[in-house]
Design a protein around this motif. Structure first.
Motif, short mmCIF file in Angstrom:
data_model
loop_
_atom_site.label_atom_id
_atom_site.label_comp_id
_atom_site.label_asym_id
_atom_site.label_seq_id
_atom_site.Cartn_x
_atom_site.Cartn_y
_atom_site.Cartn_z
N MET A 1 -60.99 90.67 46.64
CA MET A 1 -60.11 91.14 45.57
C MET A 1 -60.79 91.06 44.22
SD MET A 1 -56.54 89.36 46.67
CE MET A 1 -55.50 90.27 45.55
N THR B 1 -49.15 74.31 43.05
CA THR B 1 -49.75 74.69 41.77
C THR B 1 -49.92 76.21 41.63
OG1 THR B 1 -51.95 74.42 42.71
CG2 THR B 1 -51.04 72.55 41.53
N SER B 2 -49.54 76.96 42.67
CA SER B 2 -49.83 78.39 42.63
C SER B 2 -48.71 79.23 42.03
CB SER B 2 -50.14 78.91 44.04
OG SER B 2 -51.31 78.30 44.49
N LYS C 1 -53.12 87.02 38.59
CA LYS C 1 -54.17 88.04 38.63
C LYS C 1 -54.12 88.81 39.94
CE LYS C 1 -57.80 86.22 35.67
NZ LYS C 1 -58.98 85.35 35.70
N SER C 2 -53.86 88.10 41.03
CA SER C 2 -53.87 88.75 42.35
C SER C 2 -52.70 89.72 42.49
CB SER C 2 -53.84 87.71 43.47
OG SER C 2 -52.54 87.20 43.62
N LYS C 3 -51.70 89.62 41.57
CA LYS C 3 -50.59 90.58 41.62
C LYS C 3 -50.96 91.90 40.96
CE LYS C 3 -47.04 87.11 40.94
NZ LYS C 3 -46.02 86.70 39.96
N GLY C 4 -52.06 91.90 40.22
CA GLY C 4 -52.48 93.14 39.58
C GLY C 4 -51.65 93.51 38.37
N ILE C 5 -51.06 92.51 37.68
CA ILE C 5 -50.25 92.84 36.50
C ILE C 5 -51.16 93.14 35.31
CG2 ILE C 5 -48.24 91.53 37.22
CD1 ILE C 5 -49.21 89.28 35.39
N HIS D 1 -47.84 84.41 31.30
CA HIS D 1 -48.38 83.33 32.13
C HIS D 1 -49.21 82.34 31.33
CE1 HIS D 1 -47.05 85.01 36.00
NE2 HIS D 1 -47.21 86.18 35.39
N PHE E 1 -52.23 81.58 48.43
CA PHE E 1 -53.22 80.54 48.15
C PHE E 1 -52.90 79.24 48.86
CE2 PHE E 1 -53.48 83.61 44.77
CZ PHE E 1 -54.84 83.80 44.66
N LEU F 1 -54.45 82.56 38.81
CA LEU F 1 -55.10 83.32 39.87
C LEU F 1 -54.05 84.12 40.65
CD1 LEU F 1 -58.05 83.49 40.74
CD2 LEU F 1 -57.51 81.90 42.58
N THR F 2 -52.91 83.46 40.92
CA THR F 2 -51.81 84.17 41.59
C THR F 2 -51.40 85.40 40.77
OG1 THR F 2 -51.00 82.04 42.36
CG2 THR F 2 -49.51 83.91 42.57
N ARG G 1 -55.06 95.44 43.48
CA ARG G 1 -54.54 94.09 43.70
C ARG G 1 -53.01 94.12 43.72
NH1 ARG G 1 -57.77 91.26 38.88
NH2 ARG G 1 -59.85 91.10 39.79
N ASP H 1 -54.11 77.35 39.04
CA ASP H 1 -53.98 78.21 40.22
C ASP H 1 -53.02 79.37 39.98
OD1 ASP H 1 -55.68 76.60 41.53
OD2 ASP H 1 -54.18 75.55 42.74
N TYR H 2 -51.94 79.12 39.22
CA TYR H 2 -50.94 80.19 39.09
C TYR H 2 -51.46 81.37 38.29
CZ TYR H 2 -49.75 77.54 34.83
OH TYR H 2 -49.80 76.87 33.65
N ASN I 1 -46.10 79.90 38.75
CA ASN I 1 -45.96 79.64 37.32
C ASN I 1 -44.74 78.74 37.07
OD1 ASN I 1 -45.49 79.73 34.59
ND2 ASN I 1 -46.00 81.90 34.39
N ARG J 1 -56.70 96.72 39.15
CA ARG J 1 -55.34 96.22 38.96
C ARG J 1 -54.35 96.93 39.87
NH1 ARG J 1 -56.35 94.69 33.57
NH2 ARG J 1 -56.17 96.76 32.72
#
Lengths: 339, 311
Positions: free
Chosen positions: A55, A103-104, B209-213, B222, A98, B206-207, A90, B203-204, A106, A87
């Motif tokens: 990714m 912690t993943s 970012k992985s959503k492509g926002i 964020h 993860f 990265l989450t 993804r 980590d969040y 927000n 973008r």
């Protein structure tokens, strides 16, 4: 079967103060539509870096994708995508769950908004439609009272529930590929099984391809169609799940299999553990990276990297033991068991 | 929530009482008294009457009880040095001036500091970052009165952009505000920078970012949303710092604010004015602490829960 993802000669390095860490050293693999592929290996062998590279999520710098690497998604080169293309890729086409659900997520954003976020971005839904879809997704991953729970914050959820939320986020836009990076490592054993079952269910229902990254072979047995065993940034053995569990050929695969606790083991001995640590990826590797920990190690293992040997069309291994002139060794007990 | 609020109010009154007591005995422990210079050449009998009029002939504990009694009736008394000037009148007349200066300084300090910190974090190790950090180090090292003098010299004497001192128009507030807020800008810039850098590695992110926002959503919803939480913690000491700084800045720029009154009162041993202004400043600080706590709950959902648990 057609390939949805084709990775060729992928190399990833990290530039640190100490020097170049070659985390992934030229690996090749592909993923079929609707298939579950497992990347297995111990900590620090490059599994997560590989997964993130798919990714383009590794921070660059310090990370660097080596020249000659190629990641093709449906015939499109991922590594050459522009920022906007990336973008759009993804979250919509490929998404990731993860390792640590604690912690993943927000901490200052409502669960519903975190799920709705990718829906408003990729599916062009308005806020209300997106939240409705978020409720559906939460229900789908088994969160009770989803209608109210979308207004909760992550700290109001347990670890297992947060991982379910992560899965809901990842699958919200119905991506073609889901990367699950050690999705159960941070969870209790009982919750682990539930989460894996949920992933399997959703995979069958939505036809998503899954790449499961894990260090635990016990986790993949009932999950993956094919298994790739990684060691020191290389894939040392590839095969179907049956190939690996019943006819594994690499001593490292044997070591991994022996490390899985077995309730029905006849001899109640201490659980096997592989001595030593993986090689320092800062140093150049000569010979087989596993040589220093391998009890079948020969002279040649320390000098030359073993070539890939095909056992059958799905099963291949990189080990000098497969050389015609190598001594025949007896495979460990763990493989010969009939289940 | 009601129980929590009542508990907080009780603590506030208790804090105020402790501050009053300590201040009262401390100022009476300083040698000299407000009447000594006036009464120096008076005959003994007149002097005695004079002291008796203000109750200064009694022992300190007795005076303390008397003071508390008056305070309970809402009576702050009047200035000993300038008879006829009530303490409440002084506050009413001079507090708005200090308040305007203080509010301007804290608002600009916090906003500019946060923006600079965010810019520095996102341009890490490039020239904007180095520039911001240079300003930040300057702001921490340079005392506000040195900066005030510099500003006066450069901006009003050399370029004649702003008046050197005094109070009246909005232009008069520019230099003192800059001098007063510079320290906050520096502190906030450094704090926000490290806070943003910390959040970026979570980590969040990265989450997200992985959503492509979009980048805007990523940074706004964020990164900044989370990075701002620790920055609220230092709001309280910053407010205290602004109070303290205003004493000096007001006297440099000849601003008729509360700060210069307090400094004069201490020099004159004007007990009633010192006490009145101390109580006022202390109450103001306690209230601003409460507001910071409330703000905390608004920004961080996790704090809201723990307050409910505390009930």
């Amino acid at each position: 079967m057609d390939k949805i993802l084709d990775v060729k000669n992928l190399g990833v390095s990290f530039h640190t103060y100490a020097g170049e860490v070659k985390a992934v050293r030229g690996i090749n693999f592909y993923l079929n539509r609707g298939e579950a592929l497992a990347l297995v290996g111990e900590s620090g062998c490059g599994k997560t870096v590989t997964a993130k590279s798919l990714m383009c999520l590794n921070p660059m710098p310090p990370a660097e994708i080596k020249d000659g690497s190629s990641i093709e998604y449906n015939g499109q080169e991922v590594l050459e995508m522009s920022k906007d293309e990336l973008r759009a890729f993804r979250g919509a086409e490929i998404s990731m769950v993860f390792q640590d659900p604690m912690t993943s997520l927000n901490p200052t954003m409502k669960i519903g908004d975190q799920i709705a976020e990718s829906l408003t971005t990729h599916m062009k839904l308005n806020k209300k439609e997106a939240l409705d879809k978020a409720v559906q997704m939460l229900e789908r991953v088994g969160i009770p009272e989803a209608e109210e729970r979308i207004n909760s914050y992550p700290h109001e959820f347990s670890g297992g529930m947060r991982q379910r939320v992560m899965i809901a986020i990842a699958l919200a836009c119905n991506p073609r590929i889901l990367i699950a990076d050690e999705p159960t490592t941070a969870l209790d054993v009982t919750i682990q099984a539930q989460v894996l079952e949920l992933l399997k269910e959703l995979q069958n229902e939505m036809g998503t391809s899954i790449i499961l990254v894990t260090h635990d072979l016990g986790v993949v047995a009932n999950f993956a169609d094919r298994i790739h065993v990684m060691y020191a940034g290389k894939i040392v053995e590839k095969g179907t799940t049956r190939d690996i569990f019943y006819r594994g050929e690499h001593p490292y695969t044997w070591a991994l299999l022996s490390s899985v606790p077995d309730l029905y083991a006849e001899n109640r001995k201490k659980l096997y553990s592989l001595e030593g640590t993986p090689p320092d990826l800062l140093l150049p590797l000569e010979g087989c990276p596993f040589a220093s920990r391998c009890k079948y190690c020969m002279q040649i293992c320390r000098e030359k990297m073993p070539p890939k040997t095909d056992i059958n069309e799905s099963h291949s291994v990189s080990c000098w033991l497969k050389h015609p002139s190598a001594p025949k060794v007896e495979k460990p007990h763990i493989l010969r068991r009939d289940v | 929530m009601l129980k929590y609020t009542l508990k907080r109010l009780l603590y506030m009154v208790l804090t105020l009482f402790i501050v009053i007591t300590i201040t009262f005995f401390l100022i009476h422990a300083i040698p000299g008294d407000p009447l000594s210079s006036l009464a120096r050449n008076l005959p003994a009998q007149v002097k005695e009457n004079f002291y008796a009029k203000y109750g200064l002939n009694k022992s300190v504990p007795e005076q303390y009880v008397m003071f508390l009694k008056n305070l309970c009736h809402g009576d702050f008394g009047e200035s000993l040095k300038f008879p006829g000037r009530g303490v409440a009148d002084i506050i009413e007349k001079h507090a708005p001036i200090s308040a305007r200066l203080g509010l301007q300084a804290i608002t600009i300090g916090v906003i500019v500091g946060i923006v600079l910190g965010i810019v520095a974090a996102f341009k890490r190790n490039r020239w904007p970052d180095h520039l911001v950090m240079f300003i930040a180090i300057l702001g921490v090292c340079l005392p506000s009165f040195v900066l005030a003098a510099l500003l006066q010299y450069v901006l009003s004497v050399k370029f004649e952009l702003f008046p050197t001192a005094g109070w009246g128009t909005g232009k008069h507030t520019v230099l003192p505000t800059i001098a007063l807020c510079f320290g906050s800008v520096a502190t906030y810039a450094r704090y926000m920078r490290s806070s943003v850098l910390d959040v970026i590695n979570q980590d969040y992110i990265l989450t997200a970012k992985s959503k492509g926002i979009s980048n805007f959503n990523l940074i706004w919803k964020h990164v900044i949303r989370n990075a701002i939480i620790p920055a609220i913690t230092i709001l309280a000491p910053q407010i205290a710092g602004i109070f303290g700084g205003s004493f000096v800045i007001e006297s440099i720029f000849a601003i008729p604010g509360l700060g210069s009154n307090l400094v004069d009162a201490v020099n004159n041993r004007d007990y009633t004015v010192i006490m009145g202004l101390t109580i006022f400043y202390c109450a103001l600080y306690i209230v601003s602490l409460l507001m910071v706590d409330i703000l905390y709950g608004v920004v961080d959902p996790r704090v809201r829960v723990s307050e409910e648990v505390a009930e």
